[in-house]
Design a protein around this motif. Structure first.
Motif, short mmCIF file in Angstrom:
data_model
loop_
_atom_site.label_atom_id
_atom_site.label_comp_id
_atom_site.label_asym_id
_atom_site.label_seq_id
_atom_site.Cartn_x
_atom_site.Cartn_y
_atom_site.Cartn_z
N ASP A 10 0.85 -1.16 0.07
CA ASP A 10 0.07 -0.15 -0.09
C ASP A 10 0.88 1.26 -0.02
N ARG A 77 -6.12 -0.15 -6.66
CA ARG A 77 -6.42 1.20 -7.36
C ARG A 77 -6.11 1.31 -8.80
N HIS A 78 -4.96 0.92 -8.90
CA HIS A 78 -4.40 0.76 -10.29
C HIS A 78 -4.81 -0.26 -11.08
N SER A 80 -7.63 -1.89 -11.04
CA SER A 80 -8.85 -1.82 -11.54
C SER A 80 -9.41 -1.46 -12.60
#
Length: 222
Positions: A10, A77-78, A80
């Motif tokens: 993260d 987040r990347h 998706s």
């Protein structure tokens, strides 16, 4: 990604997105190996520990429908934008028993504290005849125990027997010094695959020179 694991990536998700996207020849070798072992097919291919989704295009190009799972929200987040994803632990996949035709785990075996548990989950969710592709750093030549600074020679020391997590590396700008890595010796890796109920079909090594930096295999659920 074990029961007590935390999403180590993260804090480095944006850095890793840039790092893996600039993978060049290394990433091409990884993807060529995945494609060669996975082969053409249809239906879902679960990308376990999918990270930023950097490998999703490979099964998609072969006719599969990639779906990703990872513990790191920052990585997802990347990812998706590249494939459907869900956040989950690799040792507790939110997938029904014997429901998938294919799965893969690419460059992630050293990111989980209990890879044998991940392999058991793979065997649980694959249907009979289902394929599993593993591609990871070569357990004999890549790790805290290996010094690649004098290539083409690689010096391996007695830390090969140490299965703990380590942040040590000859490469001070790579992934390992940021997130660490759990070492899985070669025998442990292959024995855990068989013990999980997967049949090894083919094993491959890849590298830019005389010493391979990648170990990969195709296994099938009988």
């Amino acid at each position: 990604m074990g029961a007590t694991s935390t999403p180590a990536y993260d804090a480095h998700a944006d850095w890793y997105e840039d790092f893996i996207s600039a993978g060049g020849g290394y990433l091409r070798r990884v993807h060529t190996t995945v494609a060669d072992l996975l082969g053409a097919g249809e239906g879902t291919c679960l990308d376990i520990c999918c990270g930023t989704g950097a490998h999703a295009a490979v099964p998609a190009s072969l006719g599969w429908t990639p779906v990703g799972v990872d513990l790191s929200g920052g990585q997802l987040r990347h990812a998706s934008g590249r494939l459907p994803v869900t956040r989950a632990d690799a040792v507790a996949l939110p997938i029904a028993d014997a429901s998938l035709p294919a799965a893969m785990c690419v460059l992630s075996s050293t990111d989980v504290p209990d890879y044998p548990a991940v392999l058991r989950e793979v065997a649980r969710v694959l249907r009979p005849g289902g394929r599993f592709v593993h591609v990871g750093v070569h357990p004999c030549f890549v790790g805290a125990f290996a010094d690649w600074s004098q290539r083409p020679s690689v010096v391996v020391d007695e830390r090969y027997a140490d299965r703990s997590r380590s942040f040590a590396s000859w490469n001070t700008s790579g992934v390992r010094v940021r997130v660490g890595a759990w070492h899985v010796p070669l025998a442990d890796l292959l024995n855990a695959t068989v013990a999980a109920g997967l049949r090894l079909v083919r094993v491959a090594e890849a590298g830019p020179g005389g010493v391979p930096d990648l170990l990969a295999f195709l296994a099938v659920k009988d």
